[in-house]
Design a protein around this motif. Structure first.
Motif, PDB file in Angstrom:
ATOM      1  N   ARG A  15       0.839  -1.205   0.000  1.00 48.63           N
ATOM      2  CA  ARG A  15       0.000   0.000   0.000  1.00 48.63           C
ATOM      3  C   ARG A  15       0.871   1.250   0.000  1.00 48.63           C
ATOM      4  NH1 ARG A  15      -5.288  -1.144   3.632  1.00 48.63           N
ATOM      5  NH2 ARG A  15      -5.704  -3.188   2.753  1.00 48.63           N
ATOM      6  N   GLY A  16       1.939   1.195   0.761  1.00 50.42           N
ATOM      7  CA  GLY A  16       2.871   2.323   0.783  1.00 50.42           C
ATOM      8  C   GLY A  16       3.505   2.560  -0.579  1.00 50.42           C
ATOM      9  N   ILE A  17       3.834   1.489  -1.272  1.00 44.50           N
ATOM     10  CA  ILE A  17       4.401   1.629  -2.613  1.00 44.50           C
ATOM     11  C   ILE A  17       3.372   2.239  -3.558  1.00 44.50           C
ATOM     12  CG2 ILE A  17       5.279   0.347  -4.615  1.00 44.50           C
ATOM     13  CD1 ILE A  17       6.581  -1.601  -2.585  1.00 44.50           C
ATOM     14  N   LEU A  18       2.116   1.828  -3.434  1.00 43.66           N
ATOM     15  CA  LEU A  18       1.067   2.422  -4.268  1.00 43.66           C
ATOM     16  C   LEU A  18       0.915   3.915  -3.972  1.00 43.66           C
ATOM     17  CD1 LEU A  18      -1.693  -0.334  -4.189  1.00 43.66           C
ATOM     18  CD2 LEU A  18      -0.345   0.372  -6.171  1.00 43.66           C
ATOM     19  N   GLY A  22       1.769   6.810  -6.688  1.00 44.48           N
ATOM     20  CA  GLY A  22       0.760   7.804  -7.042  1.00 44.48           C
ATOM     21  C   GLY A  22       1.241   9.218  -6.820  1.00 44.48           C
ATOM     22  N   MET A  23       1.847   9.478  -5.664  1.00 40.90           N
ATOM     23  CA  MET A  23       2.333  10.825  -5.373  1.00 40.90           C
ATOM     24  C   MET A  23       3.457  11.227  -6.321  1.00 40.90           C
ATOM     25  SD  MET A  23       2.195  11.070  -1.197  1.00 40.90           S
ATOM     26  CE  MET A  23       3.257   9.677  -0.928  1.00 40.90           C
ATOM     27  N   TYR A  24       4.358  10.305  -6.613  1.00 45.66           N
ATOM     28  CA  TYR A  24       5.471  10.584  -7.519  1.00 45.66           C
ATOM     29  C   TYR A  24       4.959  10.892  -8.924  1.00 45.66           C
ATOM     30  CZ  TYR A  24      10.053  10.023  -9.708  1.00 45.66           C
ATOM     31  OH  TYR A  24      11.209  10.234 -10.405  1.00 45.66           O
ATOM     32  N   GLY A  62      -1.128  12.366 -16.927  1.00 46.52           N
ATOM     33  CA  GLY A  62      -0.271  11.802 -15.880  1.00 46.52           C
ATOM     34  C   GLY A  62      -0.815  12.044 -14.489  1.00 46.52           C
ATOM     35  N   ILE A  63      -1.374  13.234 -14.251  1.00 44.79           N
ATOM     36  CA  ILE A  63      -1.977  13.522 -12.946  1.00 44.79           C
ATOM     37  C   ILE A  63      -3.158  12.591 -12.694  1.00 44.79           C
ATOM     38  CG2 ILE A  63      -3.294  15.255 -11.661  1.00 44.79           C
ATOM     39  CD1 ILE A  63      -1.408  17.371 -12.895  1.00 44.79           C
ATOM     40  N   LEU A  64      -3.985  12.357 -13.709  1.00 44.02           N
ATOM     41  CA  LEU A  64      -5.114  11.423 -13.560  1.00 44.02           C
ATOM     42  C   LEU A  64      -4.627  10.013 -13.247  1.00 44.02           C
ATOM     43  CD1 LEU A  64      -7.460  12.635 -16.431  1.00 44.02           C
ATOM     44  CD2 LEU A  64      -7.749  12.967 -13.970  1.00 44.02           C
ATOM     45  N   VAL A  65      -3.584   9.569 -13.936  1.00 46.22           N
ATOM     46  CA  VAL A  65      -3.017   8.237 -13.671  1.00 46.22           C
ATOM     47  C   VAL A  65      -2.495   8.184 -12.233  1.00 46.22           C
ATOM     48  CG1 VAL A  65      -1.138   6.658 -14.267  1.00 46.22           C
ATOM     49  CG2 VAL A  65      -2.479   7.732 -16.075  1.00 46.22           C
ATOM     50  N   ILE A  67      -3.486   9.922  -9.627  1.00 50.82           N
ATOM     51  CA  ILE A  67      -4.624   9.897  -8.704  1.00 50.82           C
ATOM     52  C   ILE A  67      -5.234   8.502  -8.643  1.00 50.82           C
ATOM     53  CG2 ILE A  67      -6.992  10.757  -8.369  1.00 50.82           C
ATOM     54  CD1 ILE A  67      -5.956  13.485  -9.400  1.00 50.82           C
ATOM     55  N   ILE A  68      -5.356   7.854  -9.786  1.00 51.17           N
ATOM     56  CA  ILE A  68      -5.907   6.494  -9.816  1.00 51.17           C
ATOM     57  C   ILE A  68      -5.028   5.552  -9.008  1.00 51.17           C
ATOM     58  CG2 ILE A  68      -6.266   4.499 -11.335  1.00 51.17           C
ATOM     59  CD1 ILE A  68      -7.325   6.517 -13.432  1.00 51.17           C
ATOM     60  N   ILE A  69      -3.720   5.634  -9.200  1.00 49.41           N
ATOM     61  CA  ILE A  69      -2.808   4.761  -8.449  1.00 49.41           C
ATOM     62  C   ILE A  69      -2.874   5.081  -6.961  1.00 49.41           C
ATOM     63  CG2 ILE A  69      -0.391   4.121  -8.105  1.00 49.41           C
ATOM     64  CD1 ILE A  69       0.020   4.687 -11.124  1.00 49.41           C
ATOM     65  N   PHE A  70      -2.901   6.364  -6.620  1.00 49.01           N
ATOM     66  CA  PHE A  70      -2.966   6.782  -5.218  1.00 49.01           C
ATOM     67  C   PHE A  70      -4.231   6.259  -4.548  1.00 49.01           C
ATOM     68  CE2 PHE A  70      -3.952   9.782  -1.816  1.00 49.01           C
ATOM     69  CZ  PHE A  70      -2.750   9.839  -1.143  1.00 49.01           C
ATOM     70  N   VAL A  71      -5.369   6.409  -5.201  1.00 46.93           N
ATOM     71  CA  VAL A  71      -6.645   5.963  -4.635  1.00 46.93           C
ATOM     72  C   VAL A  71      -6.689   4.443  -4.501  1.00 46.93           C
ATOM     73  CG1 VAL A  71      -9.124   5.857  -5.116  1.00 46.93           C
ATOM     74  CG2 VAL A  71      -7.917   8.004  -5.359  1.00 46.93           C
ATOM     75  N   SER A  72      -6.040   3.737  -5.411  1.00 45.27           N
ATOM     76  CA  SER A  72      -6.055   2.265  -5.348  1.00 45.27           C
ATOM     77  C   SER A  72      -5.405   1.744  -4.071  1.00 45.27           C
ATOM     78  CB  SER A  72      -5.368   1.666  -6.571  1.00 45.27           C
ATOM     79  OG  SER A  72      -3.965   1.837  -6.503  1.00 45.27           O
ATOM     80  N   ALA A  73      -4.576   2.545  -3.417  1.00 50.04           N
ATOM     81  CA  ALA A  73      -3.899   2.098  -2.201  1.00 50.04           C
ATOM     82  C   ALA A  73      -4.848   1.957  -1.025  1.00 50.04           C
ATOM     83  CB  ALA A  73      -2.777   3.072  -1.838  1.00 50.04           C
ATOM     84  N   PHE A  74      -6.013   2.597  -1.068  1.00 50.49           N
ATOM     85  CA  PHE A  74      -6.922   2.539   0.064  1.00 50.49           C
ATOM     86  C   PHE A  74      -7.620   1.187   0.182  1.00 50.49           C
ATOM     87  CE2 PHE A  74      -6.520   7.105  -0.800  1.00 50.49           C
ATOM     88  CZ  PHE A  74      -6.007   7.486   0.419  1.00 50.49           C
ATOM     89  N   TYR A  75      -8.003   0.599  -0.933  1.00 47.96           N
ATOM     90  CA  TYR A  75      -8.621  -0.737  -0.947  1.00 47.96           C
ATOM     91  C   TYR A  75      -8.007  -1.536  -2.096  1.00 47.96           C
ATOM     92  CZ  TYR A  75     -12.059   1.471   2.061  1.00 47.96           C
ATOM     93  OH  TYR A  75     -12.668   2.150   3.082  1.00 47.96           O
TER      94      TYR A  75
END
Length: 146
Positions: A15-18, A22-24, A62-65, A67-75
């Motif tokens: 989850r941390g990697i996700l 996402g942030m990167y 890229g920002i949309l991608v 955000i998608i990766i970042f949000v995927s870390a929650f579940y």
């Protein structure tokens, strides 16, 4: 050493990697969106005639991608399809940069850094995390049915 469990586990550091990915991705894409001409000029190492490259669109995607990766870390197990969307987005960004920017800015150490480190290298952990998420999801679905 890690003990072998009789069932697949989704480790917390995935989850941390996700989150980090996402942030990167969001941060680097923001440079393309808001500082596009200057960033492309820096990547081109002095090549002329690169003002019309679509850095704003590339950065927005890229920002949309990211955000998608970042949000995927929650579940990550339930939303494993978002991880797949992030992988697909990173591939699209890599292909877009290769076909849309490299012919004009040419291959050099800076453009190579961007393509390899910012787009392609992140695919390895994303694919590993996606496969583990699928494995855990399949196990949970089978356990629920039987």
């Amino acid at each position: 050493m890690d003990e072998q469990t009789p069932f697949p586990v989704f480790p917390m550091h995935f989850r941390g990697i996700l989150l980090l990915t996402g942030m990167y991705t969001i941060a680097w894409s923001a440079f393309f969106k808001w500082f596009g001409p200057d960033l492309i000029s820096w990547l081109a190492m002095g090549t002329k005639g690169i003002e019309n490259l679509p850095a704003n669109y590339y950065g927005t995607f890229g920002i949309l991608v990211g955000i998608i990766i970042f949000v995927s870390a929650f579940y990550p197990v339930s939303w494993v399809y978002l991880i797949l969307a992030g992988i697909t987005g990173k591939l699209i960004l890599a292909i877009w940069f290769t076909l849309g920017f490299l012919p004009d800015i040419s291959w050099n150490k800076r453009s190579g850094f961007h393509l390899i480190v910012n787009e392609l290298l992140w695919l390895i952990p994303l694919i590993v995390i996606f496969l583990r998420g699928c494995q855990v999801k399949n196990f949970l679905e089978k356990k629920e049915q039987g």
